[in-house]
Every structure is written in C-alpha cells, then in structure tokens.
Design a protein around this motif. Structure first.
Motif, PDB file in Angstrom:
ATOM      1  N   ASP A  78      -7.927   4.111   4.402  1.00 16.83           N
ATOM      2  CA  ASP A  78      -8.515   4.568   3.275  1.00 16.83           C
ATOM      3  C   ASP A  78      -8.012   3.892   1.996  1.00 16.83           C
ATOM      4  O   ASP A  78      -8.730   4.158   0.793  1.00 16.83           O
ATOM      5  CB  ASP A  78      -8.400   6.005   3.289  1.00 16.83           C
ATOM      6  CG  ASP A  78      -6.991   6.423   3.022  1.00 16.83           C
ATOM      7  OD1 ASP A  78      -6.004   5.871   3.503  1.00 16.83           O
ATOM      8  OD2 ASP A  78      -6.983   7.590   2.672  1.00 16.83           O
ATOM      9  N   LYS A  79      -7.133   3.453   1.866  1.00 21.88           N
ATOM     10  CA  LYS A  79      -6.347   2.955   0.724  1.00 21.88           C
ATOM     11  C   LYS A  79      -6.708   1.418   0.408  1.00 21.88           C
ATOM     12  O   LYS A  79      -6.604   0.867  -0.594  1.00 21.88           O
ATOM     13  CB  LYS A  79      -4.843   3.110   0.402  1.00 21.88           C
ATOM     14  CG  LYS A  79      -4.609   4.502   0.314  1.00 21.88           C
ATOM     15  CD  LYS A  79      -2.888   4.450   0.322  1.00 21.88           C
ATOM     16  CE  LYS A  79      -2.594   5.838  -0.245  1.00 21.88           C
ATOM     17  NZ  LYS A  79      -3.158   6.316  -1.496  1.00 21.88           N
TER      18      LYS A  79
ATOM     19  N   ALA B 138       0.748  -1.136   0.102  1.00 20.31           N
ATOM     20  CA  ALA B 138      -0.035  -0.154  -0.124  1.00 20.31           C
ATOM     21  C   ALA B 138       0.778   1.383   0.040  1.00 20.31           C
ATOM     22  O   ALA B 138       0.201   2.314  -0.794  1.00 20.31           O
ATOM     23  CB  ALA B 138      -0.721  -0.042   1.326  1.00 20.31           C
TER      24      ALA B 138
ATOM     25  N   LEU C  21      -3.466   3.548   6.823  1.00 18.35           N
ATOM     26  CA  LEU C  21      -3.862   2.978   5.375  1.00 18.35           C
ATOM     27  C   LEU C  21      -5.182   2.876   5.018  1.00 18.35           C
ATOM     28  O   LEU C  21      -5.511   2.175   3.987  1.00 18.35           O
ATOM     29  CB  LEU C  21      -2.787   1.887   4.777  1.00 18.35           C
ATOM     30  CG  LEU C  21      -1.476   2.550   4.779  1.00 18.35           C
ATOM     31  CD1 LEU C  21      -0.173   1.307   4.675  1.00 18.35           C
ATOM     32  CD2 LEU C  21      -1.264   3.377   3.504  1.00 18.35           C
TER      33      LEU C  21
ATOM     34  N   ARG D 242      -5.549   2.074  -4.867  1.00 22.89           N
ATOM     35  CA  ARG D 242      -6.133   1.212  -4.149  1.00 22.89           C
ATOM     36  C   ARG D 242      -5.705  -0.156  -4.231  1.00 22.89           C
ATOM     37  O   ARG D 242      -5.240  -0.697  -5.117  1.00 22.89           O
ATOM     38  CB  ARG D 242      -7.854   1.330  -4.618  1.00 22.89           C
ATOM     39  CG  ARG D 242      -8.488   2.532  -4.480  1.00 22.89           C
ATOM     40  CD  ARG D 242      -8.772   2.710  -3.253  1.00 22.89           C
ATOM     41  NE  ARG D 242      -9.854   1.811  -2.531  1.00 22.89           N
ATOM     42  CZ  ARG D 242     -10.285   1.811  -1.243  1.00 22.89           C
ATOM     43  NH1 ARG D 242      -9.659   2.786  -0.341  1.00 22.89           N
ATOM     44  NH2 ARG D 242     -11.014   0.713  -0.785  1.00 22.89           N
TER      45      ARG D 242
ATOM     46  N   ASP E 297      -4.269   8.360  -5.324  1.00 22.91           N
ATOM     47  CA  ASP E 297      -5.550   7.909  -5.588  1.00 22.91           C
ATOM     48  C   ASP E 297      -5.459   6.307  -5.918  1.00 22.91           C
ATOM     49  O   ASP E 297      -6.386   5.831  -6.308  1.00 22.91           O
ATOM     50  CB  ASP E 297      -5.802   8.513  -6.886  1.00 22.91           C
ATOM     51  CG  ASP E 297      -4.944   8.360  -8.212  1.00 22.91           C
ATOM     52  OD1 ASP E 297      -3.688   7.993  -7.989  1.00 22.91           O
ATOM     53  OD2 ASP E 297      -5.455   8.590  -9.203  1.00 22.91           O
TER      54      ASP E 297
END
Length: 219
Positions: free
Chosen positions: A109-110, A76, A107, A84, A82
């Motif tokens: 949010d990723k 990650a 992390l 994922r 942006d």
C-alpha cells in the motif's frame, strides 16, 4: 585485507547493529530462486538508506532501479504512515519478484512499481508533491539524466544518493573504456559543476567488494 575479511566485518556489523530480519531474508531468497543477479545493496547500506531517509523526514521517496525490491523495503520502512514510494524498474520479471517481496513485507500500500525504461517513466512524472529522497541504482550510463530528473522532481533540501560510483577504483583509470565507468565519470563531472547540488562521495569495502556511493543535496 582480503574480500573475505571485508565480508567478515560486514557480518560483524550486521550481527551487532542490524540483527536478523525474516522479511528481508525472504526477499533475498526469493530473488535467488528467480535467478535475479545478486547485486542488491548490502544489509548495512540498506539500513543506512533507511536511516538517512528518516533523518531527512522523507514522506515521498523515488527509487530508480528496483531489482527485487530489497532496497525498496528498507526505504519504504522509513516512511511515515501517509508516506509513499515510487520505484522504477525496466525488467518485468524483476518487477514481478519485487511485487511479491513487497507484499510479503506488508508494504504494497506504500509502494508503486512503474515498469519501463527509467528515462521514459521519469519524463512522464508530474508529482503533486516533490520527492524528498531519491535513490539511484540503475544503469550507470544514464546517471546524469537520472540526477537531473531527481532535481526536477525534488525541492531545495532533497537528498540524492547514487550507488556504485567507485567501481573497484576504475573511475581513476583513464584507460578503462567500460561504458559504466565512463557514465560514472560523467556523473562526477556533472555533479561537480551543477549549481543546485552540494555533494560528496564515499568509497566502501565489504561483502559487495570495493565500491561506494555519491551523496548530494539539492540547493
């Protein structure tokens, strides 16, 4: 050379090129506190995964086999703002621990963790964008299926890495009937004849013993 010497060399490499990392160390400590098996990638291999993903310009990463999220953190970190990462884990306890480790690493949010048998999770995936990088570190009996799904979900140029493909040299022992070894042999045969894969494999020694990884690119 002994396993102790291999470990000493790994520690030298880590000290010179990786340095200390409180987040990654905390993840390993949390894994141990929750009695997860100590089968994470080594720090040196984790950083190699990160660098390879960066070199590939990966924006969309798939990981098959999360465990406690140690390799997930490395991967990650390779993503752009942006980017994922989707990681698949069959064990709910492992997924819970990984969720904690990813949150501590900032992390969450990723990364999305999908819990359940990988074959089922993969069959249900229809990504809007193809995966640029796939790391497979799950049950070896399913490696052929996982590679086929990585091809389906990837694109020309997608990087695929499969871990634990040497198994202390057992892959060349025809008398070894371990299902994990048999699954790894099937993987080699499948990759060798697949028209959309260009591949090699490397054996390694280190703190994790004698093993290696397969590196392939989708054509």
């Amino acid at each position: 050379m002994s396993d102790a010497h291999w470990t000493e060399v790994d520690q030298f490499i880590e000290a010179k090129l990786l340095g200390s990392d409180a987040v990654l160390m905390a993840a390993l400590e949390n894994n141990a506190a929750n009695n997860l098996p100590p089968i994470d990638v080594s720090p040196a291999l984790g950083k190699m995964l990160m660098l390879l993903a960066q070199m590939a310009g990966a924006r969309h990463i798939l990981e098959i086999g999360t465990l406690g999220g140690y390799s997930t953190i490395w991967l990650a970190r390779a993503l752009p703002p942006d980017g994922r990462l989707l990681t698949l884990e069959v064990d709910r306890k492992h997924a819970r621990v990984a969720t904690e480790n990813l949150a501590r690493a900032g992390l969450s949010d990723k990364v999305e963790i999908k819990v359940g048998p990988a074959k089922d999770s993969l069959a249900a995936i229809q990504p809007a964008d193809p995966f640029d990088f796939v790391f497979i570190d799950a049950d070896k009996q399913g490696s052929v299926d996982y590679v086929d799904e990585a091809i389906r979900l990837g694109r020309a140029g997608t990087t695929i890495i499969v871990d634990n493909v040497v198994r202390c040299g057992a892959i060349v022992d025809d008398a070894n009937n371990d299902p994990r070894v048999a699954g790894t042999r099937r993987l080699y045969e499948h990759v060798a004849r697949h028209p959309r894969l260009n591949a090699t494999a490397m054996q390694m020694v280190g703190s994790k013993g004698w093993d290696g990884f397969l590196l392939a690119q989708v054509c």
